[in-house]
Design a protein around this motif. Structure first.
Motif, PDB file in Angstrom:
ATOM      1  N   LYS A  50     -25.701  51.653 -62.023  1.00 31.95           N
ATOM      2  CA  LYS A  50     -25.179  52.333 -60.836  1.00 31.95           C
ATOM      3  C   LYS A  50     -24.069  53.282 -61.241  1.00 31.95           C
ATOM      4  O   LYS A  50     -23.304  53.000 -62.156  1.00 31.95           O
ATOM      5  CB  LYS A  50     -24.603  51.325 -59.830  1.00 31.95           C
ATOM      6  N   ARG A  52     -21.028  55.821 -59.240  1.00 34.49           N
ATOM      7  CA  ARG A  52     -20.367  56.375 -58.056  1.00 34.49           C
ATOM      8  C   ARG A  52     -19.623  57.620 -58.506  1.00 34.49           C
ATOM      9  O   ARG A  52     -18.792  57.562 -59.415  1.00 34.49           O
ATOM     10  CB  ARG A  52     -19.392  55.374 -57.446  1.00 34.49           C
ATOM     11  N   ASN A  90     -24.363  57.205 -56.113  1.00 32.83           N
ATOM     12  CA  ASN A  90     -23.645  57.220 -54.845  1.00 32.83           C
ATOM     13  C   ASN A  90     -22.537  58.259 -54.968  1.00 32.83           C
ATOM     14  O   ASN A  90     -21.616  58.090 -55.759  1.00 32.83           O
ATOM     15  CB  ASN A  90     -23.064  55.835 -54.546  1.00 32.83           C
ATOM     16  N   GLU A  92     -19.406  60.415 -53.321  1.00 32.81           N
ATOM     17  CA  GLU A  92     -18.396  60.309 -52.266  1.00 32.81           C
ATOM     18  C   GLU A  92     -17.360  61.405 -52.453  1.00 32.81           C
ATOM     19  O   GLU A  92     -17.121  61.850 -53.576  1.00 32.81           O
ATOM     20  CB  GLU A  92     -17.695  58.946 -52.336  1.00 32.81           C
TER      21      GLU A  92
END
Length: 136
Positions: A50, A52, A90, A92
């Motif tokens: 993963k 971010r 992800n 942001e």
């Protein structure tokens, strides 16, 4: 030091201690910092699970549940590399610290209140203070 000065020092110390304690207890798990080239190698080897993305700051989890962080230069092919290697992405926006946002939004009002309190204290009491008039 007068009472107002003592009170301001005490309140400033309390506020600073609260911010320090909040940051101390709000820290997440310690993350391993790594160079960007090593990150790209791990992505191509399939060891990154993963990621971010916040601005140019990349944080994520490697295989084996190990957290990491790295700084990405302006790389237009990064997202495609991550998607090609089945990495969960992800994205942001950059977040500002909450106390900075509060300070910016409340600073003008606190300044006005502080000036108002200053003038009200000056208008109280007898001679020897600014804006006080003695007997003619």
């Amino acid at each position: 030091m007068n009472n107002l000065g003592k009170n301001l020092v005490i309140w400033a110390t309390i506020i600073i201690m609260m911010v320090v304690l909040f940051n101390l207890f709000n820290q997440t798990q310690r993350q391993e910092a790594m160079p960007y080239t090593e990150f790209l190698e791990l992505v191509s080897q399939g060891q990154v699970e993963k990621v971010r993305i916040q601005g140019q700051q990349l944080t994520g989890i490697l295989s084996g549940n190990r957290p990491f962080t790295t700084y990405a230069p302006n790389d237009p092919t990064l997202i495609q590399k991550l998607v090609d290697n089945n990495v969960q992405v992800n994205a942001e926006p950059m977040e500002e610290a909450w106390y900075i946002q509060v300070l910016i939004s409340w600073f003008p009002m606190l300044l006005l209140i502080g000036v108002w309190i200053f003038f009200m204290r000056q208008m109280q009491g007898g001679g020897g203070k600014a804006m006080s008039f003695g007997k003619s």
